[in-house]
Each structure stands twice: as structure tokens, then as C-alpha cells.
Design a protein around this motif. Structure first.
Motif, PDB file in Angstrom:
ATOM      1  N   UNK A  50       0.845  -1.181   0.000  1.00  0.00           N
ATOM      2  CA  UNK A  50       0.000   0.000   0.000  1.00  0.00           C
ATOM      3  C   UNK A  50       0.881   1.230   0.000  1.00  0.00           C
ATOM      4  N   UNK A  51       0.458   2.221  -0.760  1.00  0.00           N
ATOM      5  CA  UNK A  51       1.175   3.476  -0.763  1.00  0.00           C
ATOM      6  C   UNK A  51       0.673   4.353   0.364  1.00  0.00           C
ATOM      7  N   UNK A  52       0.902   5.636   0.246  1.00  0.00           N
ATOM      8  CA  UNK A  52       0.397   6.592   1.223  1.00  0.00           C
ATOM      9  C   UNK A  52      -1.122   6.686   1.051  1.00  0.00           C
ATOM     10  N   UNK A  53      -1.820   6.609   2.160  1.00  0.00           N
ATOM     11  CA  UNK A  53      -3.276   6.637   2.116  1.00  0.00           C
ATOM     12  C   UNK A  53      -3.780   7.936   2.733  1.00  0.00           C
ATOM     13  N   UNK A  54      -4.670   8.598   2.017  1.00  0.00           N
ATOM     14  CA  UNK A  54      -5.254   9.835   2.535  1.00  0.00           C
ATOM     15  C   UNK A  54      -6.772   9.731   2.541  1.00  0.00           C
ATOM     16  N   UNK A  55      -7.366  10.356   3.540  1.00  0.00           N
ATOM     17  CA  UNK A  55      -8.831  10.426   3.574  1.00  0.00           C
ATOM     18  C   UNK A  55      -9.256  11.737   4.212  1.00  0.00           C
ATOM     19  N   UNK A  56     -10.407  12.286   3.829  1.00  0.00           N
ATOM     20  CA  UNK A  56     -11.179  11.830   2.677  1.00  0.00           C
ATOM     21  C   UNK A  56     -10.517  12.241   1.374  1.00  0.00           C
ATOM     22  N   UNK A  57     -11.006  11.761   0.269  1.00  0.00           N
ATOM     23  CA  UNK A  57     -10.463  12.179  -1.016  1.00  0.00           C
ATOM     24  C   UNK A  57     -11.028  13.532  -1.439  1.00  0.00           C
ATOM     25  N   UNK A  58     -12.237  13.779  -1.028  1.00  0.00           N
ATOM     26  CA  UNK A  58     -12.886  15.053  -1.322  1.00  0.00           C
ATOM     27  C   UNK A  58     -13.595  15.543  -0.073  1.00  0.00           C
ATOM     28  N   UNK A  59     -13.566  16.836   0.125  1.00  0.00           N
ATOM     29  CA  UNK A  59     -14.245  17.420   1.286  1.00  0.00           C
ATOM     30  C   UNK A  59     -14.823  18.763   0.871  1.00  0.00           C
ATOM     31  N   UNK A  60     -16.106  18.913   1.090  1.00  0.00           N
ATOM     32  CA  UNK A  60     -16.758  20.192   0.850  1.00  0.00           C
ATOM     33  C   UNK A  60     -17.334  20.651   2.182  1.00  0.00           C
ATOM     34  N   UNK A  61     -17.011  21.858   2.577  1.00  0.00           N
ATOM     35  CA  UNK A  61     -17.469  22.347   3.868  1.00  0.00           C
ATOM     36  C   UNK A  61     -17.788  23.828   3.755  1.00  0.00           C
ATOM     37  N   UNK A  62     -18.401  24.335   4.776  1.00  0.00           N
ATOM     38  CA  UNK A  62     -18.736  25.755   4.787  1.00  0.00           C
ATOM     39  C   UNK A  62     -17.740  26.540   5.638  1.00  0.00           C
ATOM     40  N   UNK A  63     -17.547  27.750   5.256  1.00  0.00           N
ATOM     41  CA  UNK A  63     -16.631  28.630   5.976  1.00  0.00           C
ATOM     42  C   UNK A  63     -16.948  28.606   7.474  1.00  0.00           C
ATOM     43  N   UNK A  64     -15.888  28.504   8.264  1.00  0.00           N
ATOM     44  CA  UNK A  64     -16.051  28.489   9.707  1.00  0.00           C
ATOM     45  C   UNK A  64     -16.055  27.096  10.313  1.00  0.00           C
ATOM     46  N   UNK A  65     -16.257  26.093   9.487  1.00  0.00           N
ATOM     47  CA  UNK A  65     -16.279  24.718   9.990  1.00  0.00           C
ATOM     48  C   UNK A  65     -14.860  24.192  10.184  1.00  0.00           C
ATOM     49  N   UNK A  66     -14.755  23.197  11.047  1.00  0.00           N
ATOM     50  CA  UNK A  66     -13.475  22.523  11.247  1.00  0.00           C
ATOM     51  C   UNK A  66     -13.322  21.424  10.206  1.00  0.00           C
ATOM     52  N   UNK A  67     -12.112  21.317   9.678  1.00  0.00           N
ATOM     53  CA  UNK A  67     -11.807  20.286   8.684  1.00  0.00           C
ATOM     54  C   UNK A  67     -10.621  19.472   9.186  1.00  0.00           C
ATOM     55  N   UNK A  68     -10.717  18.161   9.101  1.00  0.00           N
ATOM     56  CA  UNK A  68      -9.609  17.288   9.491  1.00  0.00           C
ATOM     57  C   UNK A  68      -9.266  16.370   8.337  1.00  0.00           C
ATOM     58  N   UNK A  69      -8.011  16.446   7.914  1.00  0.00           N
ATOM     59  CA  UNK A  69      -7.504  15.586   6.855  1.00  0.00           C
ATOM     60  C   UNK A  69      -6.610  14.532   7.495  1.00  0.00           C
ATOM     61  N   UNK A  70      -6.660  13.327   6.934  1.00  0.00           N
ATOM     62  CA  UNK A  70      -5.947  12.208   7.543  1.00  0.00           C
ATOM     63  C   UNK A  70      -4.951  11.577   6.575  1.00  0.00           C
ATOM     64  N   UNK A  71      -3.901  11.030   7.151  1.00  0.00           N
ATOM     65  CA  UNK A  71      -2.858  10.418   6.328  1.00  0.00           C
ATOM     66  C   UNK A  71      -2.252   9.219   7.038  1.00  0.00           C
ATOM     67  N   UNK A  72      -2.078   8.160   6.270  1.00  0.00           N
ATOM     68  CA  UNK A  72      -1.342   6.993   6.749  1.00  0.00           C
ATOM     69  C   UNK A  72      -0.127   6.831   5.860  1.00  0.00           C
ATOM     70  N   UNK A  73       1.080   6.988   6.406  1.00  0.00           N
ATOM     71  CA  UNK A  73       2.277   6.879   5.560  1.00  0.00           C
ATOM     72  C   UNK A  73       2.563   5.431   5.191  1.00  0.00           C
TER      73      UNK A  73
END
Lengths: 113, 115
Positions: free
Chosen positions: B2-25
Motif C-alpha cells: 500500500x502506498x500513502x493513504x489519505x482520507x477523505x479524497x474530497x471534502x466540501x465544507x462551509x466557511x467556519x467549519x473545522x476540517x480534518x484531513x488524515x494520512x497513513x504513511x
């Protein structure tokens, strides 16, 4: 300041011919150089690299040339194939334990059948 | 492998919201990098970790951005609060960190759109 420059935003080449992508850098501390290829909606994929102690590195159809005095490197693809159509980034990294890659802006290569 | 894994692949959110991006090396890699790609600035390094420790965060745009690496197989990049100018593709990359190994391997990226 842009330490790594790819001055050609796009390049169009006939299938079977040679593609030459160029990259210039300004930081004399850079001692390792990489080329990445990127398809839409994918991450950059490592293609080939060269250390500053060499002036040429070859891997199949891909050859990278480094001219340290001119602070210039180039990627040659021969023969070019339709699957080579992608955005190509050059990246540079300083010596020692440095790990920060500095990328150029990319060149979009289109191979025409 | 397995290569580097990221999630989510797409994220749509509204201004002011918290966003968390994830990565598995990649397993066994001990250096992890977060990059952001925009039309204006291209690919730029935000932060990188060696052995789970942040080494250089000089590329983090402002305090709204934070990154953590609680263990060798997981990292997060958080934006709180998010703004429309944060819209970009965020890449995670890893490298083995072995002597002489400088090649970084990238994940597929997370495309973030902040409305």
C-alpha cells in the motif's frame, strides 16, 4: 522568490519524438533533484532523480541531465508515448539532512498521436 | 504494498467549519510531509515530521492550521476555522529517512472546497 523554475507551462510533442522538459534553480545549496509526474486527481509520482555528483542519470526512456554551472536540469523522454501526457514537476532539495523539497510550477506535457 | 493513504479524497465544507484531513504513511517510513497545491502557489510544503516529531512547520499559513502525528502510522492536518482561501488539494507524502534516501512518495491527495 521562486527557487525552482519551470519556465514552460506547457509542451506539446508528437508521439515517438523526444520530449525535453527544463528546470532552473537558484539555490546553490541544492544537491539532489527529482522529477515527478502527475496525472489529474492523483498525487505526484516519483519518476527519476539525480545527485549533484552526477551529470546524467538514465532509467529506461527517461534521462535527467544536470548542469551545475548553469543551475539547470532537464528531463528527456524518448520515445514519447501517449501515456506520458501529464504534468511534470521538478523538485530540489538541499544537502545534509535537509528534507524540504522545493517544487517548480510544473510543465503540462501533451503527447499527440 | 500500500502506498500513502489519505482520507477523505474530497471534502466540501462551509466557511467556519473545522476540517480534518488524515494520512497513513507507507509502513516503515519515518518521515511524513504535508503539502498544499494551489493554482497561485503551486506545491508548497506545510510541515514535516521525523519519527513523529514536528521538525519544520514554517510553511503552515497561520494558527488556524495544526498538524499532529500521534504515532508512526497516522497523521492529521486540521483547519479550524476553515476559510474559502483554504480551498486546495492537500497531499501527504512519506519517505524512509534512510541515509541517502530523499525520494518522497505521495498520497492521492484530499481536494478541499470551502464555501
Amino acid at each position: 522568490d521562486q527557487q525552482v523554475k519551470q519556465n514552460s507551462p506547457s509542451l506539446s510533442v508528437q508521439e515517438g519524438r523526444i520530449s525535453i522538459l527544463n528546470c532552473d534553480y537558484t539555490n546553490s545549496m541544492f544537491d539532489y533533484f527529482l522529477w515527478y509526474k502527475k496525472y489529474p486527481a492523483e498525487g505526484p509520482t516519483f519518476l527519476i532523480s539525480i545527485s549533484s555528483i552526477k551529470d546524467k542519470n538514465e532509467d529506461g526512456r527517461f534521462t535527467v541531465f544536470l548542469n551545475k554551472s548553469a543551475k539547470h536540469l532537464s528531463l528527456h523522454i524518448v520515445p514519447s508515448q501517449p501515456g506520458d501526457s501529464a504534468v511534470y514537476f521538478c523538485a530540489s532539495i538541499s544537502g545534509g539532512g535537509a528534507q524540504k523539497l522545493v517544487f517548480g510550477q510544473g510543465t503540462r506535457l501533451t503527447i499527440n498521436p | 504494498d500500500a502506498g500513502v493513504i489519505q482520507s477523505p479524497r474530497h471534502e466540501v465544507t462551509e466557511m467556519g467549519q473545522e476540517v480534518t484531513l488524515r494520512c497513513k504513511p507507507i509502513s516503515g517510513h519515518n518521515s511524513l510531509f504535508w503539502y498544499r497545491q494551489t493554482m497561485m502557489r503551486g506545491l508548497e510544503l506545510l510541515i514535516y515530521f521525523n519519527n513523529n516529531v514536528p521538525i519544520d512547520d514554517s510553511g503552515m499559513p497561520e494558527d488556524r492550521f495544526s498538524a499532529k502525528m500521534p504515532n508512526a502510522s497516522f497523521s492529521t492536518l486540521k483547519i479550524q476555522p476553515s476559510e474559502p482561501r483554504d480551498s486546495a488539494v492537500y497531499f501527504c507524502a512519506s519517505t524512509s529517512g534512510l541515509a541517502g534516501s530523499k525520494t518522497q512518495y505521495f498520497g492521492p491527495g484530499t481536494r478541499l472546497l470551502v464555501l
